[in-house]
Scaffold this motif. Structure first.
Motif, short mmCIF file in Angstrom:
data_model
loop_
_atom_site.label_atom_id
_atom_site.label_comp_id
_atom_site.label_asym_id
_atom_site.label_seq_id
_atom_site.Cartn_x
_atom_site.Cartn_y
_atom_site.Cartn_z
N LEU A 1 0.82 -1.21 0.00
CA LEU A 1 0.00 0.00 0.00
C LEU A 1 0.85 1.26 0.00
O LEU A 1 0.50 2.26 -0.64
CB LEU A 1 -0.93 0.00 1.21
N SER A 2 1.97 1.23 0.71
CA SER A 2 2.82 2.42 0.79
C SER A 2 3.70 2.57 -0.44
O SER A 2 4.28 3.64 -0.67
CB SER A 2 3.71 2.35 2.04
N GLY A 3 3.83 1.50 -1.24
CA GLY A 3 4.70 1.55 -2.40
C GLY A 3 6.16 1.39 -2.08
O GLY A 3 7.03 1.67 -2.92
N MET B 1 3.89 6.91 6.03
CA MET B 1 3.69 6.01 7.16
C MET B 1 2.22 5.66 7.27
O MET B 1 1.34 6.41 6.86
CB MET B 1 4.20 6.66 8.45
N LEU B 2 1.94 4.48 7.81
CA LEU B 2 0.56 4.02 7.87
C LEU B 2 0.34 3.14 9.09
O LEU B 2 1.30 2.70 9.73
CB LEU B 2 0.18 3.27 6.60
N THR B 3 -0.92 2.90 9.38
CA THR B 3 -1.30 2.11 10.55
C THR B 3 -2.17 0.94 10.12
O THR B 3 -3.08 1.09 9.30
CB THR B 3 -2.07 2.99 11.55
N PHE C 1 -6.23 -0.59 7.15
CA PHE C 1 -4.98 0.16 6.95
C PHE C 1 -5.35 1.60 6.64
O PHE C 1 -6.26 1.87 5.85
CB PHE C 1 -4.18 -0.42 5.79
N HIS C 2 -4.65 2.55 7.25
CA HIS C 2 -4.89 3.95 6.92
C HIS C 2 -3.60 4.74 6.92
O HIS C 2 -2.67 4.46 7.68
CB HIS C 2 -5.92 4.59 7.86
N LEU D 1 3.41 1.63 11.23
CA LEU D 1 4.45 1.10 10.34
C LEU D 1 5.06 2.21 9.50
O LEU D 1 4.38 3.17 9.11
CB LEU D 1 3.83 0.04 9.42
N GLN D 2 6.35 2.06 9.22
CA GLN D 2 7.05 3.06 8.42
C GLN D 2 7.76 2.39 7.24
O GLN D 2 8.37 1.33 7.40
CB GLN D 2 8.06 3.83 9.27
N PRO D 3 7.68 3.00 6.04
CA PRO D 3 8.44 2.46 4.91
C PRO D 3 9.94 2.55 5.17
O PRO D 3 10.41 3.33 6.01
CB PRO D 3 8.04 3.38 3.75
#
Length: 264
Positions: free
Chosen positions: A91-93, A132-134, A198-199, A223-225
């Protein structure tokens, strides 16, 4: 994961997975949650304000405890489940994803507590990218009755202030959103056990009181890329708990062991 799923996430700032977490992992995590609250921990952390969170003396209120997966192995197994990390990376690429931190959450029944509209990034401004996402994992089915996480679609593109995780005044928060020219029209998903939401860290989200007769139990996994890096600015509690390296290699597994590859 299909390209349409990623496109949906990019357009609306959130995405709800199908069932991706097996029942046995969630069963173990529930036992881990019970052990966490009972003080039966596998590992200890420094005793600082950021690692304390809710304590029994706080009473029957919303419980929020950071870094629970670093203390209890069953919670670590859930947080590090490969399907969660791989989905977040896609999702974050990013080429990979790292654990930022987690929050064990317990919302009491009876409608006594809510989570106010907020963005995660407002609490991480100096140390996070916009990617960043959760991942939010309920330990049981969730819906509008027991206080599922709700999202304001497209809000990851808003420039908004004045939101507050801890606010119990939903009307005031929504009035602030309207006053800034935005529409507080939430999407409240109904999720089966094993589904994960996920957001994006800029997506406005919150949750209503739990009107059921049992606690709403969940964990938020931040979470962080792999492209994210520390930036000068106001300190985050993570700064007191991790090593500082002036020229860090953020893919070094001896420093950051929670690294997942992007699915092929």
């Amino acid at each position: 994961m299909q390209p349409d799923d990623i496109a949906f996430y990019r357009e609306y700032g959130y995405w709800i997975s199908p069932v991706i977490v097996p029942p046995d992992v969630l069963d173990a995590a529930e036992r881990g949650m019970e052990r966490f609250y009972a003080g039966d921990h596998d590992h200890s952390l420094p005793d600082v304000p950021a690692t304390r969170g809710w304590q029994a003396s706080d009473g029957d209120v919303l419980r929020k405890n950071d870094y629970s997966s670093l203390r209890v192995d069953e919670l670590a197994a859930l947080v590090r489940h490969p399907a969660i990390g791989a989905t977040a990376a896609a999702l974050s690429g990013a080429d990979g994803i790292r654990l930022w931190h987690d929050q064990l959450l317990w919302k009491p029944p009876g409608g006594v507590a809510q989570v106010g509209w907020h963005t995660d990034r407002q609490y991480w401004q100096s140390c996070s990218s916009d990617d960043m996402l959760t991942a939010w994992v309920g330990f049981h089915d969730v819906d509008e009755v027991n206080g599922a996480v709700a999202f304001l679609p497209g809000s990851h593109r808003w420039d908004i202030t004045g939101l507050d995780f801890f606010s119990q005044d939903a009307a005031a928060l929504e009035a602030s959103i309207v006053a800034q020219g935005f529409n507080p029209a939430p999407f409240v998903p109904r999720m089966k056990r094993g589904q994960v939401s996920f957001h994006n860290c800029r997506t406005v989200h919150g949750s209503s009181p739990n009107l059921s007769s049992t606690p709403r139990r969940s964990i938020a996994i931040h979470l962080q890329p792999t492209t994210n890096h520390w930036r000068p600015g106001p300190a985050h509690p993570n700064d007191t708990l991790v090593p500082h390296n002036p020229t860090p290699d953020y893919t070094d597994p001896t420093i950051h062991p929670h690294l997942w590859p992007t699915p092929q």
